[in-house]
Every structure is written in structure tokens, then in C-alpha cells.
Design an enzyme around this catalytic site. Structure first.
Site, PDB file in Angstrom:
ATOM      1  CB  SER A 197       8.644   2.773  -2.012  1.00 29.38           C
ATOM      2  OG  SER A 197       8.466   3.035  -0.652  1.00 29.38           O
TER       3      SER A 197
ATOM      4  CD  GLU B 298      -6.630 -19.014  15.804  1.00 28.11           C
ATOM      5  OE1 GLU B 298      -7.611 -19.775  15.689  1.00 28.11           O
ATOM      6  OE2 GLU B 298      -6.732 -17.843  16.175  1.00 28.11           O
TER       7      GLU B 298
ATOM      8  CE  LYS C  82      -3.287   5.177  -2.845  1.00 28.93           C
ATOM      9  NZ  LYS C  82      -2.913   5.159  -4.250  1.00 28.93           N
ATOM     10  CG  ASP C  83       0.074   4.975   4.015  1.00 26.54           C
ATOM     11  OD1 ASP C  83      -0.238   4.343   2.993  1.00 26.54           O
ATOM     12  OD2 ASP C  83       1.253   5.126   4.388  1.00 26.54           O
TER      13      ASP C  83
ATOM     14  CG  HIS D 191      12.854   5.356   5.035  1.00 29.48           C
ATOM     15  ND1 HIS D 191      12.390   6.614   5.279  1.00 29.48           N
ATOM     16  CD2 HIS D 191      11.768   4.549   5.059  1.00 29.48           C
ATOM     17  CE1 HIS D 191      11.066   6.577   5.460  1.00 29.48           C
ATOM     18  NE2 HIS D 191      10.684   5.330   5.334  1.00 29.48           N
TER      19      HIS D 191
END
Lengths: 531, 180
Positions: free
Chosen positions: A220, A288, A244-245, A216
Site C-alpha cells: 500500500s 443518476e 480499523k476497516d 499485494h
């Protein structure tokens, strides 16, 4: 955070709180009107998805911990009890154990996004490094969590990984004893692993907070990789990206839910449903799936790093820093550069070949080549494997400096684009190599005496007898390509990408012309689509 | 912080010295406070108390093996046959990865006592049962990464760097040993 001029809220309760601690003002600024580039693609969903997975893991984990018993006698049964008897326990457990996998899926895509669009570059280096710290903490947490059900893979995975620490010179054995709290992976190990498995997610949460804080400050990155120039390039975070997220998250959860409900054990290993037995090792220990590429790198180092190899690599490193990375040499002349390249390259190549061929001798004598044996090599194969595995993640930390090309996004760097895709492919191949037994042979051929070849091919099962016979005859030449060689080849690709390709591209790649602004690029795309 | 003008010329002040001293003592004190927590992770007294066991050997026939647990690890006890002893002693010690003669590894030739943990990455080698894979050297074979051990528990082939460790043990009488 928060002091200074502030707009009043209409709701009196909100206003009462906000005038005393401006948390709503902060939320409004960081998640409401926060200016966000308007050209995000779907790759930009995965940060929010990873955040959702972290919360899912913490919440389900807390409830699982209420039913789990961290004791070697009881742990396996307590996990079975969660699945069979605890109300809805099967669901909590399936969400949690598949959640680990889907957390890694989200984070791996998030990391790929960062690499492809150059999100690690100035001014976001610290943001990226905090991300690598989160990744390392996640790996530690996931590894420790896999130990808790105390099945065969839990015990033996923990044994193999904790034994890696014994490769550290001088203090390795003591560190291993300190990790174990005894002389093998046992009850003291399990209890401390449980305590750490509960602690580390909250540490991750704290580092995620720093990661988002740093985000922030810089804002971005975006698919074009160019800076935001003004308000016309951005949209407020809410409602555009909250929506959108959420939409992307729902799609992700549908896939996740499929695994939780219909294939909950497909990502795990069946051996972990056998209770841990310190007297029997499963024939094929695999971690894994999300650790497989790094496990392959660990196993790929089967040779000692001798003094020639290290000296050669050191000279090549000086060349790379002075002549490639620094764009114009500062300390050394052209002839010194050529000398570094030739001597360093020759030494490194000779050292590597001598490391692979321990039976080599000085020509015309039967003396072994000095300083190439296990005892005289500064870094043994075991330590080398550990260093390579941690180094493969360490390279991510210095990635912003290895790649100092001014263009961020791979869209405008055609060569970088090809290599970053090759790199991603190599990670997948390493993952496959990590899942296969080390000695699996993909292809082999025998050149020479047919009878001797026959002995070699079918003698393995006959033990010592066949071994002596093979020694007696003229030795045929066996060419083969096995899993170790596959892992070695692609470990090479992995390291070359970071250490050679990226600095070279930073220096020599021209790149395409960048659009003048996000706004114009978006408009141009729209016109093209409309026409 | 702004320092008075005259001290700026000297560069360092008494105050700087005191700050460094206080910081150093704080760091030392912090290290002392952290140590008990780190040390609590070391093996506890009851874990250490389990560090010796006695084993009755009279039940183990020639050519048979027994596995006992010692410090959470399996210990291989093998009653070796004449051939196995000969095989172990005929090897040229200089040709071995971890150079150790069979005489240095056993107290009585017919009894081999070794920690059954592969020195590579800690798996348990096979070879305790007659039907197991004994590897190319008639001893033990580690399935994890393919290390072969001989009848003296010495590494002969594969990635393991060392021979199977010999734990400290003593014969209390002809048929009993104390390990640890």
C-alpha cells in the site's frame, strides 16, 4: 501462489487442506501478517468499504433477480411486486438501489484518496489502471441496472445514452442497432441489459481480484507517500487494519442504513415511478447523481471542433511533450518551441472562438469563415461531446504519466495540493451543472434599445411572431451566463488540470522536504502531540 | 525456449513461421466462432417483421395530427393546413441547417409523414396536440435540449443536426398509407 516452504497448522482439518492446497498459508500471508504501513488515515478505509458494497450488491442482486421479469410489459410491475408483495422485498430492493449510490460514494472517495496521496505513481501504475477499469465497469453496470425497472427515466436515459453511439463515424448507426436489437430501446434491449447486469458484477469481481493482487505485490501507499523502508514502518494487517476497516465500515453502514430505511427514494428520480412510455419524453432527463459530472461534460460540447482548433491543439501538444513533459527538449530548439507555443495557441484560440461564433464572417465581406461549419469540421459537436465524456475518464488512465513528479503525497506538494482541491471542486460544480436544465440562465442583462430588450425578454412565449419582430429592430446586445456556459467553464478546468497543470507542476514544483521514514514521522508527530 | 545455435544466426526459423501461421488461423477461427454470438444481438426476424404498418388517414381532419408506432418509434402524420404548407415552402432552403425542400419531404403536400424522434439524442418532440408547445416555427419542439422543427419537420433552431426523418411510405389509395 503457495508452493515452497510452509508452516504447519495445528488444526488437523486445516492442515489436511493446506498441505494439498495452501489456501490458509496464502490467507495468512496476504491478510494475516501482511506488512501494512502504520500511518494510514481514515481515507484508507474505502477500498475495504467498496469491496463490502460489491458483495452487498451481488448478494441482494441475485435474490432480486429471482423475482424480476425482464419484459417490457411486466418489468415495472414485477419491481412494484418486489416492493409490495415479496417477503422483505422492499428491504432487498432498497439495499440494492441505495447500494449503487453508496458503492459510488465509496469508490469516489477511494479515487480521491489515490489522487491526493499520489497512489497512482510508480510502481503502482497498473494497480491504478485496473482501478479505472473497475470504475468503467461499475458505470456500465449501474447504467444498465437503472434501465431494468422500466420507468420513464429507465427508457429515456437508455435512449439518450445509446444514441451517443450513433455519433461514431461510419459504424455508429449499426452499433446502435446492435445495442438495441431493434429500431428503438425496446424489449430486446431490456432482456440483453438484464443478462449483462447479471454478468458484469462478476467481471468486476475478477478485476477487483487483479487489483488486489497488484496491490499485494507493490504494497500500500500511505499518507506520506514515501516507501516502506523496513519492518519498523509497518504493522501486520490483522488485527490492526482488520479492526480499523471494520470500525470504518460500521460508521459507513450507519449512514447507508439511514438512507435504506428512512429515505430510500431520495437519491433516485420520481419520474422513474412512471411506467416507461415510448410516446412521451420527460421534459428534463437526468442520469443518476453519480453520472452527473460526466453528463455535464457531454452536454458542454455544443460547438464543432474545426480544423483550426485541432491543428492548434496538436501544435500545443507537441510543445507540452517536448518542452514540459520531457524536462529537457530532445528534438527541438528554443525558437521552434516559441513558434509552436505562439502559432498553436493562436490557432487553437481562433478555432475555439470561430467554433463558438458560427455567424462570424471574414472582415469587410459577408463570407463565412471557411472550414468552420458543421459539415467541414472533422469532429461534430455531438461526437465531440462523446469524446470529451469518455476522454475525461481516459485521462485517469494516463494520469501516472501526466504527473511524473517524484513526490507522491500532496502533503509535500503545496501547489499540487491546491490544484487537486480545485479539481475536486470543479467535479462538484460539473455535477451540479449536470443536474440542471441545459438552458437554465443564471444571470443575464440586455444592453441597447429598451423596447427591443422588452421584446426579447417577453417574446419567447409568443413563438414565430415575436421572433420576426426581434429581427426587424436594431438588435440589442444580450449578455448572459447559462448552465451550458457553467459546464463549459468547468469542463475547461477539468481538462486543463490534467493536460496543462499536472505536467507544469511535475516540471516546476519544488515540493517540501520528505521525512526520512514513516517510523520517524510517526514518532515525531507523537512527540509533538505529547509536548 | 532455447533454439539450436545454427538457427539463431538466421534469426527466423520454420518453427517461427508455423507458430505465426497457426496463431493467425486460430485468431480467424476465433472470430468466426464469436460472430454468431454478436450477430444474435442484431434485430431478430420477428422484430424485422413488424417493420411495416398500414394507416387509415380518413379520420384525420385538416390541422390535426396522429401518432402511430412503427418499429417501436412514433411516426407523426400531420394533415397540414394551407398556411402550414405555404409556410414550409416559402423558406429559403439554403438558410437551413439540413438543406431539404418541402417538396422533397412529402408525397402529397397536405400529408406530412415523419419519424417523431428528435435527431439530437432521440427524445420525442412535442407538437402533436393543439395545446402543445409547437416551437418558434409552428411545428414541433423537443423539450430535452430545445430543438425547434418547422411545419415540414425540418430542424430550424437548437442542437439537432438533421431534419425529422421521413420513413419510406406509399399511398395504397387516397386515404391509406403503408409505412415501411
Amino acid at each position: 501462489m503457495g508452493s515452497g516452504p510452509r508452516e504447519e497448522f495445528d488444526n488437523p482439518v486445516v492442515e489436511w487442506i493446506d498441505s494439498r492446497m495452501p489456501i490458509f498459508t496464502m490467507l495468512q500471508k496476504e491478510y494475516g501478517v501482511f506488512p501494512t504501513p502504520k500511518n494510514f488515515n481514515w481515507f484508507w478505509n474505502f477500498g475495504a468499504i467498496a469491496m463490502f458494497m460489491l458483495m452487498t450488491m451481488i448478494v441482494t442482486g441475485i435474490f432480486l433477480a429471482m423475482h424480476y421479469t425482464a419484459n417490457t410489459e411486466l418489468a415495472f410491475d414485477s419491481v412494484e411486486r418486489i416492493t409490495r408483495d415479496v417477503n422483505g422485498g422492499w428491504l432487498l430492493r432498497n439495499i440494492h438501489m441505495n447500494g449503487a449510490s453508496f458503492f459510488f460514494i465509496a469508490v469516489y472517495i477511494h479515487i480521491f484518496r489515490g489522487m491526493y496521496y499520489g497512489s497512482y505513481k510508480r510502481p503502482r501504475e497498473l494497480l491504478w489502471i485496473l482501478g479505472v477499469v473497475i470504475f468503467l465497469l461499475m458505470m456500465a453496470t449501474a447504467f444498465i441496472g437503472y434501465v431494468l425497472p422500466w420507468g420513464q427515466m429507465s427508457l429515456w436515459g437508455a435512449t439518450v445514452i445509446t444514441n451517443l453511439f450513433s455519433a461514431i463515424p461510419f459504424v455508429g448507426e449499426d452499433i446502435r442497432t446492435l445495442l438495441w436489437g431493434g429500431f428503438a430501446v425496446d424489449n430486446p434491449t431490456l432482456t440483453r441489459f438484464f443478462a449483462l447486469h447479471y454478468l458484469l458484477p462478476f467481471v468486476i469481481f475478477a478485476v477487483v481480484f487483479l487489483h488486489v493482487w497488484a496491490l499485494h505485490v507493490t504494497g500500500s501507499n500511505n499518507p506520506l507517500g514515501i516507501d516502506v523502508k523496513g519492518p519498523q514502518d509497518t504493522l501486520p494487517f490483522n488485527p490492526y487494519y482488520t479492526m480499523k476497516d471494520i470500525f470504518g465500515l460500521i460508521l459507513f453502514i450507519i449512514v447507508y442504513a439511514f438512507f435504506v430505511f428512512y429515505a430510500p427514494d431520495s437519491l433516485g428520480h420520481p419520474d422513474n415511478y412512471t411506467p416507461a412510455n415510448p410516446l412521451v419524453t420527460p421534459p428534463h432527463i437526468v442520469p443518476e447523481w453519480y453520472f452527473l459530472p460526466f453528463y455535464a461534460i457531454l452536454r458542454a460540447i455544443t460547438f464543432n471542433f474545426n480544423i483550426y482548433m485541432l491543428a492548434g491543439v496538436a501544435l500545443l501538444a507537441v510543445f507540452m511533450v517536448e518542452f514540459i513533459w520531457r524536462h529537457s527538449p530532445k528534438y527541438l530548439g528554443k525558437s521552434a518551441g516559441i513558434a509552436l507555443l505562439v502559432i498553436g495557441g493562436a490557432l487553437a484560440l481562433f478555432g475555439l472562438l470561430a467554433g463558438f461564433n458560427q455567424h462570424w464572417t471574414i472582415p469587410f465581406t459577408d463570407m463565412p469563415i471557411p472550414l468552420t461549419s458543421a459539415e467541414t469540421s472533422p469532429i461534430s459537436a455531438k461526437l465531440g461531446g462523446v469524446l470529451a465524456m469518455f476522454g475525461s475518464i481516459g485521462l485517469l488512465v494516463i494520469l501516472p504519466w501526466l504527473d511524473n513528479h517524484p513526490i507522491r503525497s500532496a502533503r509535500f506538494r503545496p501547489l499540487f495540493r491546491i490544484f487537486v482541491i480545485v479539481f475536486t471542486f470543479s467535479v462538484f460544480v460539473l455535477g451540479y451543472a449536470g443536474s440542471q436544465p441545459a438552458d437554465r440562465v443564471y444571470w443575464s442583462t440586455c444592453i441597447g434599445d429598451a423596447q427591443a430588450c422588452e421584446v426579447l425578454a417577453h417574446g419567447a412565449g409568443h413563438g414565430a411572431a415575436a421572433h420576426h419582430e426581434a429581427d426587424a429592430g436594431a438588435e440589442p446586445l444580450v449578455l448572459k451566463f447559462d448552465n451550458t456556459m457553467l459546464a463549459q467553464a468547468f469542463t475547461g478546468v477539468y481538462f486543463l488540470f490534467f493536460l496543462i497543470i499536472l505536467p507544469l507542476l511535475s516540471r516546476f514544483e519544488k515540493g517540501r522536504e520528505l521525512p526520512t521514514s514513516i517510523h520517524e514521522a510517526v514518532l515525531a508527530k507523537k512527540q509533538k502531540a505529547g509536548a | 525456449m532455447s533454439a539450436p545455435k545454427e538457427t539463431e544466426q538466421h534469426g527466423e526459423t520454420r518453427r517461427d513461421f508455423m507458430a505465426i501461421l497457426a496463431g493467425a488461423f486460430g485468431a480467424i477461427g476465433g472470430a468466426f466462432a464469436v460472430w454468431p454470438m454478436i450477430n444474435s444481438l442484431n434485430p431478430a426476424k420477428d422484430t424485422l417483421a413488424l417493420s411495416t404498418i398500414e394507416v387509415d388517414l380518413s379520420q384525420i381532419q385538416k390541422g390535426q395530427s396522429k401518432t402511430v408506432m412503427w418499429q417501436g418509434k412514433p411516426v407523426f402524420i400531420r394533415h397540414r393546413t394551407e398556411e402550414e404548407i405555404t409556410e414550409a415552402r416559402e423558406v429559403d432552403v439554403q438558410s437551413l441547417t439540413d438543406k431539404q425542400s418541402d417538396e422533397d419531404r412529402v408525397q402529397k403536400p397536405e400529408w406530412l409523414v415523419a419519424v417523431g424522434v428528435c435527431t439530437h439524442l432521440g427524445c420525442i418532440p412535442q407538437g402533436q396536440k393543439q395545446t402543445d408547445n409547437h416551437g418558434d416555427y409552428d411545428g414541433w419542439f423537443c423539450p430535452c435540449h430545445g430543438s425547434h422543427y418547422d411545419t415540414s419537420g425540418r430542424i430550424r433552431k437548437g442542437p439537432a443536426p438533421k431534419n425529422l426523418a421521413v420513413p419510406p411510405y406509399e399511398f395504397l389509395n387516397d386515404t391509406t398509407i403503408k409505412i415501411g
